[in-house]
Each structure stands twice: as structure tokens, then as C-alpha cells.
Write a protein that holds these residues in place. Sequence first.
Motif, PDB file in Angstrom:
ATOM      1  N   SER A 428     -97.043  84.856 -13.567  1.00 38.05           N
ATOM      2  CA  SER A 428     -95.989  83.852 -13.579  1.00 38.05           C
ATOM      3  C   SER A 428     -94.641  84.463 -13.193  1.00 38.05           C
ATOM      4  O   SER A 428     -93.881  83.879 -12.411  1.00 38.05           O
ATOM      5  CB  SER A 428     -95.904  83.225 -14.969  1.00 38.05           C
ATOM      6  OG  SER A 428     -94.962  82.180 -15.004  1.00 38.05           O
ATOM      7  N   ALA A 429     -94.359  85.633 -13.732  1.00 41.70           N
ATOM      8  CA  ALA A 429     -93.092  86.301 -13.431  1.00 41.70           C
ATOM      9  C   ALA A 429     -93.008  86.709 -11.959  1.00 41.70           C
ATOM     10  O   ALA A 429     -91.946  86.596 -11.327  1.00 41.70           O
ATOM     11  CB  ALA A 429     -92.916  87.528 -14.322  1.00 41.70           C
ATOM     12  N   ALA A 430     -94.112  87.174 -11.412  1.00 37.63           N
ATOM     13  CA  ALA A 430     -94.127  87.583 -10.004  1.00 37.63           C
ATOM     14  C   ALA A 430     -93.837  86.394  -9.092  1.00 37.63           C
ATOM     15  O   ALA A 430     -93.089  86.514  -8.114  1.00 37.63           O
ATOM     16  CB  ALA A 430     -95.483  88.202  -9.657  1.00 37.63           C
ATOM     17  N   LYS A 431     -94.417  85.256  -9.414  1.00 36.95           N
ATOM     18  CA  LYS A 431     -94.174  84.056  -8.605  1.00 36.95           C
ATOM     19  C   LYS A 431     -92.726  83.621  -8.719  1.00 36.95           C
ATOM     20  O   LYS A 431     -92.092  83.243  -7.722  1.00 36.95           O
ATOM     21  CB  LYS A 431     -95.103  82.923  -9.055  1.00 36.95           C
ATOM     22  CG  LYS A 431     -95.016  81.686  -8.164  1.00 36.95           C
ATOM     23  CD  LYS A 431     -95.445  82.007  -6.730  1.00 36.95           C
ATOM     24  CE  LYS A 431     -95.438  80.772  -5.854  1.00 36.95           C
ATOM     25  NZ  LYS A 431     -95.867  81.073  -4.459  1.00 36.95           N
ATOM     26  N   TRP A 432     -92.173  83.674  -9.922  1.00 33.11           N
ATOM     27  CA  TRP A 432     -90.772  83.311 -10.110  1.00 33.11           C
ATOM     28  C   TRP A 432     -89.866  84.197  -9.259  1.00 33.11           C
ATOM     29  O   TRP A 432     -88.969  83.709  -8.563  1.00 33.11           O
ATOM     30  CB  TRP A 432     -90.390  83.433 -11.588  1.00 33.11           C
ATOM     31  CG  TRP A 432     -88.956  83.083 -11.842  1.00 33.11           C
ATOM     32  CD1 TRP A 432     -87.875  83.914 -11.762  1.00 33.11           C
ATOM     33  CD2 TRP A 432     -88.438  81.802 -12.193  1.00 33.11           C
ATOM     34  NE1 TRP A 432     -86.731  83.239 -12.049  1.00 33.11           N
ATOM     35  CE2 TRP A 432     -87.040  81.949 -12.313  1.00 33.11           C
ATOM     36  CE3 TRP A 432     -89.025  80.560 -12.426  1.00 33.11           C
ATOM     37  CZ2 TRP A 432     -86.214  80.865 -12.651  1.00 33.11           C
ATOM     38  CZ3 TRP A 432     -88.196  79.490 -12.764  1.00 33.11           C
ATOM     39  CH2 TRP A 432     -86.820  79.650 -12.875  1.00 33.11           C
ATOM     40  N   THR A 433     -90.103  85.501  -9.324  1.00 33.71           N
ATOM     41  CA  THR A 433     -89.273  86.452  -8.590  1.00 33.71           C
ATOM     42  C   THR A 433     -89.382  86.222  -7.084  1.00 33.71           C
ATOM     43  O   THR A 433     -88.379  86.275  -6.349  1.00 33.71           O
ATOM     44  CB  THR A 433     -89.682  87.889  -8.942  1.00 33.71           C
ATOM     45  OG1 THR A 433     -89.541  88.077 -10.362  1.00 33.71           O
ATOM     46  CG2 THR A 433     -88.826  88.900  -8.210  1.00 33.71           C
ATOM     47  N   GLU A 434     -90.585  85.946  -6.618  1.00 32.92           N
ATOM     48  CA  GLU A 434     -90.803  85.668  -5.197  1.00 32.92           C
ATOM     49  C   GLU A 434     -90.005  84.437  -4.744  1.00 32.92           C
ATOM     50  O   GLU A 434     -89.319  84.457  -3.718  1.00 32.92           O
ATOM     51  CB  GLU A 434     -92.297  85.444  -4.953  1.00 32.92           C
ATOM     52  CG  GLU A 434     -92.642  84.992  -3.541  1.00 32.92           C
ATOM     53  CD  GLU A 434     -94.086  84.526  -3.423  1.00 32.92           C
ATOM     54  OE1 GLU A 434     -94.370  83.719  -2.516  1.00 32.92           O
ATOM     55  OE2 GLU A 434     -94.917  84.948  -4.252  1.00 32.92           O
ATOM     56  N   LEU A 435     -90.108  83.364  -5.516  1.00 35.77           N
ATOM     57  CA  LEU A 435     -89.421  82.119  -5.151  1.00 35.77           C
ATOM     58  C   LEU A 435     -87.911  82.267  -5.250  1.00 35.77           C
ATOM     59  O   LEU A 435     -87.167  81.701  -4.434  1.00 35.77           O
ATOM     60  CB  LEU A 435     -89.907  80.987  -6.061  1.00 35.77           C
ATOM     61  CG  LEU A 435     -91.357  80.564  -5.862  1.00 35.77           C
ATOM     62  CD1 LEU A 435     -91.790  79.596  -6.970  1.00 35.77           C
ATOM     63  CD2 LEU A 435     -91.560  79.917  -4.510  1.00 35.77           C
ATOM     64  N   LYS A 436     -87.449  83.027  -6.232  1.00 46.01           N
ATOM     65  CA  LYS A 436     -86.012  83.240  -6.374  1.00 46.01           C
ATOM     66  C   LYS A 436     -85.453  83.988  -5.174  1.00 46.01           C
ATOM     67  O   LYS A 436     -84.360  83.670  -4.680  1.00 46.01           O
ATOM     68  CB  LYS A 436     -85.721  84.010  -7.665  1.00 46.01           C
ATOM     69  CG  LYS A 436     -84.249  84.176  -8.013  1.00 46.01           C
ATOM     70  CD  LYS A 436     -84.088  84.794  -9.388  1.00 46.01           C
ATOM     71  CE  LYS A 436     -82.623  84.838  -9.813  1.00 46.01           C
ATOM     72  NZ  LYS A 436     -81.838  85.804  -9.017  1.00 46.01           N
TER      73      LYS A 436
END
Length: 439
Positions: A428-436
Motif C-alpha cells: 500500500s505504501a509503495a503504491k502511495w509513493t508511486e502515485l504521489k
Amino acid sequence: MTTLQAVSRRNFLMTAAAGLGAASLAGRAGPALAAEPINFATWSAAVDTVKSHIAAFEAKTGVKVAYSNSPWAQYRETMITKFIGKAPVDTLWVSDSWLPEWAEAGWIAPVDQYKSLTDNSDVDQFCVDSMTYKGKQYGNTYYSDYMAFIYNAEMLDKAGIKTPPQSWAEVASQAKTIKDKGLAQWPVLISMAQESWLIEFMTAMVYSNGGRFVDDKGNAVMQDPGAGAGPALRWLVDAVQKQQILSPSCVETGELAVLKAFSSGEHAFGLIPKYRLRTLNDPAQSKIAGNAKIALMPAGEKGSHATVGWMRFYGMTPRAQADATRAADTVKLMEWFGGKADGEYKFQKMLFKDVGSGFGVKSLFSDPEIRAAYASYGDVDLIGKQQSLARKKDVVTPWFGEWNDINGTAWQQAIMGKITVEQALNNSAAKWTELKKQS
């Protein structure tokens, strides 16, 4: 509720362009004429109450209002189509979850220059926070509520439990006692289905366990063992896999199904939107009427009684602000609905009495009519105390919808034992960082 499906401006341009010609022409007029009505758009809720309040506004001010509404399920898409087509819209209902996207697109405008709309002295802080983006306020409050912890007092009494749980550890302990005594197969009800309510259920548990999804700078901390979402997700996993007090079918059970199941009298504890308390204590709709009680959100080992709140507000468009007369009339309408009408919060009171909708105005908890209405099905002081501990969702961003789908799937996989808690939160954190980074 929140809408989780990310709908980009580009997608809408592709799918809606064919039907936008007429709407576009209709919205390209010059400065507003005095005779033009204020265009007010809402979803299809309390329509008769809205119409009645509009009629009173027109009679009071002489300003005409063109009112339109569409079903909640289609509202967001309907409004985006209107925005892109430049259809005439001056003020409208907005969900807190859409604020970053709509503000970035220029579809709604800040209202800081209108002091009557930004007097927040009587407004709950989480409501102010929820309609503020990048330091600017985008409207005034329409409706608010929060995720509540509700228990079946009769079942606790049968189990010999004198007081409701104050911590998540006590929830597990009391639920095990209730299960062992044969009073409920699944004492706990929490919806983990991939639907619009999911982020509220998650966030209530994360906040009460002392965690966050992101920090103040918007960076992912959900994966942080000390400050993230781990304790909340671990509790859910253990409740399903080890203690067996929460059914594995929670990942397929939506909010409405939880409401119906809890009203059947076969469960002890539930995370349920607070406004549902009225339904749960209505003998015509619930087998536990009179026994559905609210308690403060249980606290985690390093947490508190915090919960998540959500709100809807009256937004204002750049079109309304482009003409001084139209802007002034639009502000009057927003005040009439979101503020005071003839010196009192009439619309908030009407909504509460008609459909049980929550409000973000602090002084209404002392209003005699409100207190009398609440007393028939809930503890108004406890309800107000929990609302004072509500906080806005920390993940509301332009990329929220896309991230939430990934996050919801990760939590479900962990609950079902397919991946570990750590793997779920790292994903979940990896996806958040990618989208940010892409934003």
C-alpha cells in the motif's frame, strides 16, 4: 459516503464530449444578468426539504434559484460532465473526498474572501479541515458525521458484562466471552468489503490505535511499525484468524449488510456510521431497538478514542465569483443553507429531524429540540463527545481513488491470510509513493 472510483478529466472528455456541445454553449454567456437565477446542484437527498428551504429563501430575498439534483451514485460523474461542458453551476454539494481533485481542476473556487462563509467559530475542527485544501477554504458545512462504535447492551448484559469495552483488547476479550457462552457466533461486525465506506472503517481503526496512513507532508507512514496502520490491521487479522470473533466474510460484507445484521440481534459490537443509531433503535426496523448503544471508540495500546469524521459542504464555482451580483447572491444562498437562516441553523435542524443527518455545528448539541430528538435513541452528550474527537481522513488527495483500490485489496489479502500484515502495508505504501511522485 465517499466515491472511490477515480475518474480522470481526460476520460470524461473522451466519453462525454459528444453530448457537451449544447451545455458548453449554454455556459459561455457574459456577465450574469440580474434576472438570472442562482444555479444550485445537489444529489437526491431530502429533496422536499431542500425545495422548501429554497422557497423560503426566494420569498425572503427575492433571489431566484434554479435547483437540480441527481442520484448520489451518479452525482460525481454528472457534475464533472457539467464542469467540462461549462454548464451553469454556481453552488453545489461537494464531498470532502473530491476536494483536491475539483480544486486542482479549477471546478470549485476558494471562498476565503467571503467572511460570512469562513466564520468557523461554531464549526467542528474536522469539518473546517475537511473543506480546506492547500491552506484555502472551499465552502461552508452542509452535513457531517463520524464512524461510531456501537454495542448491543442486552447481549452484554446476558454475558454478565457490566460496561462496554474501552480498548480494542477489551473488545477482543469481551467478544470471546460472548462467543464462549454461545450468545453469538461472530460477536464483532466490521465491514471490509471493497466499497465506498471502506476507508472510513479502516481510518477509524487506524486513528484509534494511534496510527496514520500518511504524515503531515503527505508521505506514506502506513508501513511504519511505530506510527502506521499495523496495529489496526493486525487486530483485524487476529480477530478473524486466531480469535474467530469476526467472520472471514467481512471482506465481502458491505456497510448496509452490517447494519441489517446488527439489527437482527445476533452480534455484540459493530463499527457503524453514527447516524445509523436512529435506525437501530427504531422498533419498526430493528430487533434490538432500545439496546443499541454508542460507546467511545475503543483505544489501542498506544492510541486514544479518536475516530474518523466525514463531511459534505457547499462549494462555489469560479462562474459564480466572476460577477459581483451573482457572487453576492450565491453567498446569501450558501449562508441560508450552511449557516443561519433568520438567525438560526434551520436547515441543519430540518435535516436532523427529518432524516437523522449529522451536523458540524457545535452549538446544536445544546439546542433543546436537538437534545430531545437525540434522547429518544441515543446519549446526546456522549455522541457530542465522540464527535469532538473526530478527525478528517489523511489520505484525501487527487490520487486517492486509485490508491484506495490497491490499499483495500492489500488489507483484504492480509485478513484472509494470503499475505502478511507487513507485506500488505508495504504494498500500500509503495503504491502511495508511486502515485504521489506522478502527481
